[in-house]
Enzyme design. Structure first.
Site, PDB file in Angstrom:
ATOM      1  N   LYS A  13     -17.214 -48.386  62.456  1.00  0.00           N
ATOM      2  CA  LYS A  13     -18.253 -47.503  63.004  1.00  0.00           C
ATOM      3  C   LYS A  13     -18.522 -47.750  64.486  1.00  0.00           C
ATOM      4  O   LYS A  13     -18.173 -48.786  65.030  1.00  0.00           O
ATOM      5  CB  LYS A  13     -19.532 -47.619  62.163  1.00  0.00           C
ATOM      6  CG  LYS A  13     -19.370 -46.810  60.880  1.00  0.00           C
ATOM      7  CD  LYS A  13     -20.637 -46.567  60.131  1.00  0.00           C
ATOM      8  CE  LYS A  13     -20.328 -45.644  58.945  1.00  0.00           C
ATOM      9  NZ  LYS A  13     -21.417 -45.625  57.965  1.00  0.00           N
ATOM     10  N   ARG A  66     -18.310 -50.550  51.696  1.00  0.00           N
ATOM     11  CA  ARG A  66     -17.387 -49.417  51.852  1.00  0.00           C
ATOM     12  C   ARG A  66     -16.496 -49.681  53.054  1.00  0.00           C
ATOM     13  O   ARG A  66     -17.000 -49.905  54.158  1.00  0.00           O
ATOM     14  CB  ARG A  66     -18.218 -48.142  52.041  1.00  0.00           C
ATOM     15  CG  ARG A  66     -17.433 -46.858  52.037  1.00  0.00           C
ATOM     16  CD  ARG A  66     -18.369 -45.654  52.125  1.00  0.00           C
ATOM     17  NE  ARG A  66     -17.637 -44.413  52.198  1.00  0.00           N
ATOM     18  CZ  ARG A  66     -17.147 -43.907  53.323  1.00  0.00           C
ATOM     19  NH1 ARG A  66     -17.322 -44.546  54.459  1.00  0.00           N
ATOM     20  NH2 ARG A  66     -16.470 -42.777  53.302  1.00  0.00           N
TER      21      ARG A  66
HETATM   22  C1  8Y7 Z   1     -21.055 -44.059  54.773  1.00  0.00           C
HETATM   23  C2  8Y7 Z   1     -20.799 -43.211  53.682  1.00  0.00           C
HETATM   24  C3  8Y7 Z   1     -19.687 -42.527  55.431  1.00  0.00           C
HETATM   25  C4  8Y7 Z   1     -21.962 -45.129  54.585  1.00  0.00           C
HETATM   26  C5  8Y7 Z   1     -22.191 -44.400  52.294  1.00  0.00           C
HETATM   27  C6  8Y7 Z   1     -17.694 -43.330  58.083  1.00  0.00           C
HETATM   28  C7  8Y7 Z   1     -19.455 -41.165  53.314  1.00  0.00           C
HETATM   29  C8  8Y7 Z   1     -18.609 -42.204  57.971  1.00  0.00           C
HETATM   30  N1  8Y7 Z   1     -20.342 -43.622  55.849  1.00  0.00           N
HETATM   31  N2  8Y7 Z   1     -21.347 -43.372  52.466  1.00  0.00           N
HETATM   32  N3  8Y7 Z   1     -19.941 -42.254  54.118  1.00  0.00           N
HETATM   33  N4  8Y7 Z   1     -22.491 -45.257  53.322  1.00  0.00           N
HETATM   34  N5  8Y7 Z   1     -22.768 -44.606  51.113  1.00  0.00           N
HETATM   35  O1  8Y7 Z   1     -17.624 -43.840  59.242  1.00  0.00           O
HETATM   36  O2  8Y7 Z   1     -22.305 -45.902  55.476  1.00  0.00           O
HETATM   37  O3  8Y7 Z   1     -17.025 -43.748  57.146  1.00  0.00           O
HETATM   38  S1  8Y7 Z   1     -18.658 -41.473  56.373  1.00  0.00           S
END
Ligand code: 8Y7
Length: 279
Positions: free
Chosen positions: A221, A255
């Site tokens: 990020k 994640r």
């Molecule tokens: C997150 C996410 C994304 C996060 C959860 C990226 C879909 C952006 N970020 N879902 N999704 N938490 N729960 O940089 O921080 O992966 S998308």
């Protein structure tokens, strides 16, 4: 701690790495790579071999500035991949969506978890997930992806985000959703400045004390770019460092795009955390 996850039960005694599988043509870090079900399966198998405990499939890019995707387009991208993954790998499959139609179709196709960056605030979303026993990740976001980074503003970011998540948990419980199905997530980068992200990470233990598993998404990020000056393709070390800091404070799910490195970071953070708890 066990997370009810459709037919699976996810053991969170050891924090679980959620492997990211973007089926979008425009994701900032891996756009277009896994749109084809065969490529998606290959990538999911690689992540499983590297130690992922769940795969998160997303067909709507939620990066800052991204445009919304029509429901038909999102269904066309996501459902064939969910079907292929459910048939082809042993891990539970999560679907990253905010649209009730996509939630229903994904669950019908065998998804075990709905990961919603809007925390089921779309009309009909709570109803779409309440009946089936899937897990649900409730994430905090201020604003909408297209504009959320313009001027993020909080009175007290930790308290505000915490309050929002508690309200969404209550809405789920009122709809008959058991707490054993819920996960909360402060939503790093979703309508947050660098200072907001750092304050949330520093206070992550407070979220973990609520008794619900906490998921964090920090992988690649922009806060890593802001802290290190590195572009998205060079944020592996930064991502691993943040994963370790989150798990050390009690995060139960991480994640991540780079599963192998994240699994190492998680193991190390858990070992340190446990040695302190055992004192
Ligand atoms: C997150 C996410 C994304 C996060 C959860 C990226 C879909 C952006 N970020 N879902 N999704 N938490 N729960 O940089 O921080 O992966 S998308």
């Amino acid at each position: 701690m066990l997370l009810t996850c459709g037919p699976h039960s996810l053991d969170l005694t050891m924090p679980v790495v959620m492997g990211v599988l973007n089926v979008t043509p425009d994701s900032f870090s891996d756009g277009g790579l896994f749109l084809h079900p065969e490529n998606a399966i290959r990538q999911a198998r690689r992540m499983a071999a590297e130690g992922a405990g769940i795969i998160d499939v997303g067909g709507e890019s939620t990066r800052p500035g991204a445009d919304a995707v029509e429901v038909g387009e999102e269904l066309d991208r996501v459902i064939p991949v969910v079907e292929a993954l459910v048939a082809g790998i042993d891990l539970p499959v999560s679907v990253d969506t905010s649209k009730p139609e996509v939630m229903k179709a994904a669950i019908a196709a065998g998804a075990s978890m709905i990961n919603d960056v809007m925390a089921l605030q779309e009309s009909g979303a709570v109803e779409a997930v309440a009946g089936p026993g899937v897990a649900i990740c409730l994430m905090h976001m201020q604003g909408r992806p297209r504009t959320m980074q313009a001027a993020p503003d909080y009175e007290d970011v930790v308290r505000d985000v915490h309050h929002f998540l508690a309200q969404r948990v209550r809405a789920c419980e009122l709809a008959g959703i058991d707490r054993s199905r819920l996960v909360i997530d402060p939503g790093f980068g979703f309508g947050k400045s660098l200072e907001h992200n750092l304050a949330l990470l520093a206070a992550l233990a407070e979220f973990c004390r609520d008794g619900l598993p906490v998921l964090v998404g920090l992988s690649r990020k922009s806060l890593i770019g802001q802290l290190t000056g590195r572009p998205a393709g060079e944020r592996l070390a930064g991502s691993a460092a943040l994963a370790a800091l989150a798990v050390h404070q009690g995060a139960a799910l991480v994640r991540a795009h780079d599963v192998a490195a994240t699994v190492d970071a998680v193991r190390i953070a858990v070992a340190v955390r446990r040695s302190r708890l055992a004192e």
